[in-house]
Motif scaffolding. Structure first.
Motif, PDB file in Angstrom:
ATOM      1  N   LYS A 136       0.725   9.235  11.103  1.00  0.00           N
ATOM      2  CA  LYS A 136      -0.009   9.546   9.865  1.00  0.00           C
ATOM      3  C   LYS A 136       0.928   9.834   8.698  1.00  0.00           C
ATOM      4  CE  LYS A 136      -3.811   9.266  12.198  1.00  0.00           C
ATOM      5  NZ  LYS A 136      -4.467   7.946  12.218  1.00  0.00           N
ATOM      6  N   ASN A 137       2.161   9.349   8.776  1.00  0.00           N
ATOM      7  CA  ASN A 137       3.107   9.513   7.674  1.00  0.00           C
ATOM      8  C   ASN A 137       2.948   8.391   6.650  1.00  0.00           C
ATOM      9  OD1 ASN A 137       4.343  11.824   8.502  1.00  0.00           O
ATOM     10  ND2 ASN A 137       6.160  10.856   9.325  1.00  0.00           N
ATOM     11  N   THR A 138       3.019   8.736   5.384  1.00  0.00           N
ATOM     12  CA  THR A 138       3.050   7.747   4.307  1.00  0.00           C
ATOM     13  C   THR A 138       4.519   7.479   3.964  1.00  0.00           C
ATOM     14  OG1 THR A 138       3.050   9.481   2.651  1.00  0.00           O
ATOM     15  CG2 THR A 138       0.887   8.605   3.316  1.00  0.00           C
ATOM     16  N   PRO A 139       4.803   6.422   3.177  1.00  0.00           N
ATOM     17  CA  PRO A 139       6.184   6.219   2.713  1.00  0.00           C
ATOM     18  C   PRO A 139       6.741   7.446   1.990  1.00  0.00           C
ATOM     19  CG  PRO A 139       4.933   4.219   2.370  1.00  0.00           C
ATOM     20  CD  PRO A 139       3.955   5.260   2.840  1.00  0.00           C
ATOM     21  N   LEU A 140       5.893   8.141   1.206  1.00  0.00           N
ATOM     22  CA  LEU A 140       6.355   9.331   0.492  1.00  0.00           C
ATOM     23  C   LEU A 140       6.769  10.434   1.473  1.00  0.00           C
ATOM     24  CD1 LEU A 140       6.889  10.954  -2.067  1.00  0.00           C
ATOM     25  CD2 LEU A 140       4.463  11.535  -2.157  1.00  0.00           C
ATOM     26  N   ALA A 141       6.001  10.600   2.547  1.00  0.00           N
ATOM     27  CA  ALA A 141       6.350  11.614   3.563  1.00  0.00           C
ATOM     28  C   ALA A 141       7.731  11.304   4.150  1.00  0.00           C
ATOM     29  CB  ALA A 141       5.296  11.645   4.663  1.00  0.00           C
ATOM     30  N   ASP A 142       8.002  10.015   4.375  1.00  0.00           N
ATOM     31  CA  ASP A 142       9.314   9.621   4.893  1.00  0.00           C
ATOM     32  C   ASP A 142      10.422   9.934   3.894  1.00  0.00           C
ATOM     33  OD1 ASP A 142       8.407   8.754   7.285  1.00  0.00           O
ATOM     34  OD2 ASP A 142       8.623   6.611   6.904  1.00  0.00           O
ATOM     35  N   ALA A 143      10.188   9.590   2.630  1.00  0.00           N
ATOM     36  CA  ALA A 143      11.196   9.827   1.587  1.00  0.00           C
ATOM     37  C   ALA A 143      11.475  11.321   1.438  1.00  0.00           C
ATOM     38  CB  ALA A 143      10.730   9.234   0.262  1.00  0.00           C
ATOM     39  N   GLU A 144      10.408  12.135   1.537  1.00  0.00           N
ATOM     40  CA  GLU A 144      10.584  13.590   1.440  1.00  0.00           C
ATOM     41  C   GLU A 144      11.372  14.123   2.634  1.00  0.00           C
ATOM     42  OE1 GLU A 144       6.604  14.755  -1.157  1.00  0.00           O
ATOM     43  OE2 GLU A 144       6.496  14.776   1.031  1.00  0.00           O
ATOM     44  N   GLY A 145      11.066  13.596   3.821  1.00  0.00           N
ATOM     45  CA  GLY A 145      11.773  14.018   5.032  1.00  0.00           C
ATOM     46  C   GLY A 145      13.251  13.694   4.964  1.00  0.00           C
TER      47      GLY A 145
ATOM     48  N   ASP B  66       0.859  -1.190   0.000  1.00  0.00           N
ATOM     49  CA  ASP B  66       0.000   0.000   0.000  1.00  0.00           C
ATOM     50  C   ASP B  66       0.892   1.236   0.000  1.00  0.00           C
ATOM     51  OD1 ASP B  66      -1.750   2.036   0.420  1.00  0.00           O
ATOM     52  OD2 ASP B  66      -2.601   1.279   2.291  1.00  0.00           O
ATOM     53  N   VAL B  67       0.945   1.940  -1.118  1.00  0.00           N
ATOM     54  CA  VAL B  67       1.853   3.083  -1.264  1.00  0.00           C
ATOM     55  C   VAL B  67       1.467   4.229  -0.329  1.00  0.00           C
ATOM     56  CG1 VAL B  67       0.629   4.284  -3.122  1.00  0.00           C
ATOM     57  CG2 VAL B  67       3.141   4.420  -3.001  1.00  0.00           C
ATOM     58  N   ASN B  68       0.205   4.238   0.129  1.00  0.00           N
ATOM     59  CA  ASN B  68      -0.248   5.312   1.017  1.00  0.00           C
ATOM     60  C   ASN B  68      -0.583   4.821   2.428  1.00  0.00           C
ATOM     61  OD1 ASN B  68       0.008   7.564  -0.727  1.00  0.00           O
ATOM     62  ND2 ASN B  68      -1.766   6.844  -1.878  1.00  0.00           N
ATOM     63  N   ALA B  69       0.045   3.714   2.831  1.00  0.00           N
ATOM     64  CA  ALA B  69      -0.143   3.237   4.209  1.00  0.00           C
ATOM     65  C   ALA B  69       0.364   4.310   5.170  1.00  0.00           C
ATOM     66  CB  ALA B  69       0.637   1.941   4.417  1.00  0.00           C
ATOM     67  N   GLN B  70      -0.344   4.488   6.293  1.00  0.00           N
ATOM     68  CA  GLN B  70       0.064   5.511   7.255  1.00  0.00           C
ATOM     69  C   GLN B  70       0.538   4.862   8.552  1.00  0.00           C
ATOM     70  OE1 GLN B  70      -2.669   8.845   7.780  1.00  0.00           O
ATOM     71  NE2 GLN B  70      -3.630   8.355   5.822  1.00  0.00           N
TER      72      GLN B  70
ATOM     73  N   GLY C  76       1.722   7.749  -4.889  1.00  0.00           N
ATOM     74  CA  GLY C  76       2.030   8.087  -3.498  1.00  0.00           C
ATOM     75  C   GLY C  76       1.666   9.514  -3.151  1.00  0.00           C
ATOM     76  N   LEU C  77       1.099   9.691  -1.958  1.00  0.00           N
ATOM     77  CA  LEU C  77       0.696  11.017  -1.475  1.00  0.00           C
ATOM     78  C   LEU C  77       1.431  11.328  -0.175  1.00  0.00           C
ATOM     79  CD1 LEU C  77      -3.141  10.534  -1.994  1.00  0.00           C
ATOM     80  CD2 LEU C  77      -1.604  11.850  -3.476  1.00  0.00           C
ATOM     81  N   SER C  78       1.518  12.625   0.135  1.00  0.00           N
ATOM     82  CA  SER C  78       2.205  13.065   1.362  1.00  0.00           C
ATOM     83  C   SER C  78       1.197  13.362   2.454  1.00  0.00           C
ATOM     84  CB  SER C  78       2.962  14.356   1.073  1.00  0.00           C
ATOM     85  OG  SER C  78       4.333  14.126   1.130  1.00  0.00           O
ATOM     86  N   TYR C  79       1.368  12.730   3.618  1.00  0.00           N
ATOM     87  CA  TYR C  79       0.569  13.086   4.793  1.00  0.00           C
ATOM     88  C   TYR C  79       1.521  13.303   5.950  1.00  0.00           C
ATOM     89  CZ  TYR C  79      -3.080  10.688   2.098  1.00  0.00           C
ATOM     90  OH  TYR C  79      -3.925  10.267   1.116  1.00  0.00           O
ATOM     91  N   GLY C  80       0.989  13.744   7.058  1.00  0.00           N
ATOM     92  CA  GLY C  80       1.773  13.828   8.291  1.00  0.00           C
ATOM     93  C   GLY C  80       2.886  14.847   8.191  1.00  0.00           C
ATOM     94  N   GLN C  81       3.805  14.760   9.148  1.00  0.00           N
ATOM     95  CA  GLN C  81       4.952  15.670   9.152  1.00  0.00           C
ATOM     96  C   GLN C  81       6.154  14.870   8.711  1.00  0.00           C
ATOM     97  OE1 GLN C  81       5.255  17.007  13.121  1.00  0.00           O
ATOM     98  NE2 GLN C  81       3.272  17.997  13.149  1.00  0.00           N
ATOM     99  N   ASN C  82       6.881  15.392   7.741  1.00  0.00           N
ATOM    100  CA  ASN C  82       8.022  14.654   7.208  1.00  0.00           C
ATOM    101  C   ASN C  82       8.999  14.277   8.301  1.00  0.00           C
ATOM    102  OD1 ASN C  82       6.826  15.157   4.815  1.00  0.00           O
ATOM    103  ND2 ASN C  82       8.228  16.764   4.167  1.00  0.00           N
ATOM    104  N   GLY C  83       9.298  12.987   8.389  1.00  0.00           N
ATOM    105  CA  GLY C  83      10.303  12.530   9.339  1.00  0.00           C
ATOM    106  C   GLY C  83       9.878  12.615  10.786  1.00  0.00           C
ATOM    107  N   SER C  84       8.569  12.715  11.073  1.00  0.00           N
ATOM    108  CA  SER C  84       8.154  12.967  12.451  1.00  0.00           C
ATOM    109  C   SER C  84       8.260  11.759  13.356  1.00  0.00           C
ATOM    110  CB  SER C  84       6.720  13.489  12.486  1.00  0.00           C
ATOM    111  OG  SER C  84       5.834  12.514  11.989  1.00  0.00           O
TER     112      SER C  84
END
Length: 427
Positions: free
Chosen positions: A109-118, A101-105, A133-141
């Motif tokens: 509430k971070n997705t894999p994309l949020a982690d990669a961006e962080g 699931d590319v948008n698993a949280q 993939g979508l961005s949720y949560g705070q990057n690297g939180s």
């Protein structure tokens, strides 16, 4: 007459005896437990291989059990979260191919994309976006966030020129996800060098953690604390240098020796408690958060002196009130020695170290880790549910009583290390 566990058969009857039913139930329960344990183990395995960038091992596991692509750790993070954070492209492609699931949280509430961006993994960001993939949560939180790495204090006293470090006869004495610990030589003296992987030496979060540990260690001076000698911060790889203790760690020592006699266990416990009482001194409390046998080191092969080491997860807290409770993430530390409030992601204070100390004391007396028959995660889960290891060793009522108070479910009921020292000295 029926013997134990058996009954005479009734003709034409298909019913089982109560004893047989009971046995069958117990067998089914045992099988279920084994199945659950295997499941926990395989979940840990795929997360570990994803972390280690081992795409071949990840693929093999998924071919055997496709549902592992949706495995979650205690922070609800999937193998894809782990791979995305580190930028492991081949592992991520394999996971996505098997339906991750590319948008698993995760729990933040971070997705894999949020982690990669962080983590600024640009190729990974493109890959995940191409799969929706979508961005949720705070990057690297999932890291305790600090907006910038803390500034390093004046370096002139402790900055070490890497050319002074002699690795010609070095050997690896420990490994972690960010690097390795190597025995080396500095100005003719054996030292332990924590060396950050060159590939991670530009990672903002890694630099932050490294600087934090340097800032912390340089303030510590105590006979029961591993001594900081210096660091390499101006060249790559980043390195942290401490004294080298020839006796190895307490984990290995207990593995070889088994249970310790009470007087040795008390002497060891006194050394650990002295180091911890120093760390817990107000107004600047240092919570170790990963106190375990591997992080307790023996000065020499005679095992006549112990020191507490590895402050990678420690936190320096300026205490406003002696009963302050800290808002910190709950995933910190090693499961088998973890306090229940940490496992449950509740607020906690310095008494988490007292709980871990109790588990170490138990291990020294019993000669095996707490809940040795269970996976570490499973053991932590039992502890959080209120269970504690069972003492088999006799003739140590005072030590048993002290251990039980130190692992009390209610952290406010656990004694401080200064109280523990008084109790141990009396014993």
């Amino acid at each position: 007459m029926s013997g134990e566990g058996g009954t005479s058969e009734s003709s034409g009857s298909g019913t089982s005896s109560p004893a047989a039913t009971s046995k069958g139930g117990a067998a089914a329960e045992k099988k279920q437990k084994q199945k659950q344990k295997a499941r926990v183990s395989r979940t840990s395995l795929i997360l570990w291989h994803a972390h280690q960038n081992d795409a071949v091992a990840v693929r093999k596991l998924l071919e055997e059990e496709r549902s592992l692509v949706h495995a979650r750790d205690y922070d609800n993070r999937t193998p894809l979260h782990v791979a995305s954070l580190h930028g492991w492209i081949d592992v991520s492609k394999c996971l996505l191919e098997f339906g991750a699931d590319v948008n698993a949280q995760d729990r933040w509430k971070n997705t894999p994309l949020a982690d990669a961006e962080g983590a600024k993994k640009h190729i990974m960001i493109e890959l995940l976006r191409s799969y929706g993939g979508l961005s949720y949560g705070q990057n690297g939180s999932h890291f305790e966030p600090k907006p910038v790495p803390p500034p390093l204090p004046k370096k002139c006293d402790w900055e070490i020129d890497p050319l002074e470090l002699d690795f010609s006869n070095s050997n690896i004495i420990g490994k972690g996800s960010f690097g390795e610990i190597v025995q080396a030589c500095w100005r003719g003296t054996p030292v332990a060098v924590k060396r950050i992987l060159p590939s991670l030496s530009d990672d903002r979060l890694v630099i932050q953690d490294f600087r934090h540990e340097v800032n912390l260690l340089m303030k510590l001076r105590h006979p029961n604390i591993v001594q900081f000698l210096g660091a390499v911060t101006e060249k790559k790889p980043l390195m942290l240098i401490t004294e080298y203790l020839r006796g190895g760690d307490l984990h290995q020592y207990l593995k070889e020796k088994g249970s310790l006699n009470p007087s040795t266990a008390i002497n060891f416990a006194l050394d650990i408690a002295r180091g911890m009482a120093y760390l817990h001194n107000e107004p600047n409390v240092i919570i170790h958060r990963d106190l375990k046998p591997r992080n307790v080191l023996l000065v020499n092969s005679n095992a006549d002196h112990l020191k507490v080491g590895d402050f990678g997860l420690s936190k320096l807290i300026r205490v406003q009130n002696s009963h302050d409770v800290y808002r910190m993430t709950g995933e910190t530390g090693s499961y088998r020695y973890m306090a229940p409030e940490v496992f449950k992601h509740r607020k906690y204070d310095k008494k988490v170290d007292v709980f871990s100390f109790a588990m170490i004391l138990y291990e020294m007396l019993e000669g095996e880790p707490p809940f040795a028959n269970y996976e570490a995660y499973e053991a932590a889960k039992y502890v959080a549910e209120g269970q504690r290891p069972v003492f088999r060793v006799k003739n140590i009522p005072e030590l048993k009583e002290l251990t039980e108070q130190c692992w009390d479910h209610n952290m406010s009921q656990r004694p401080s290390f200064l109280e523990i020292l008084k109790r141990l000295e009396k014993i």
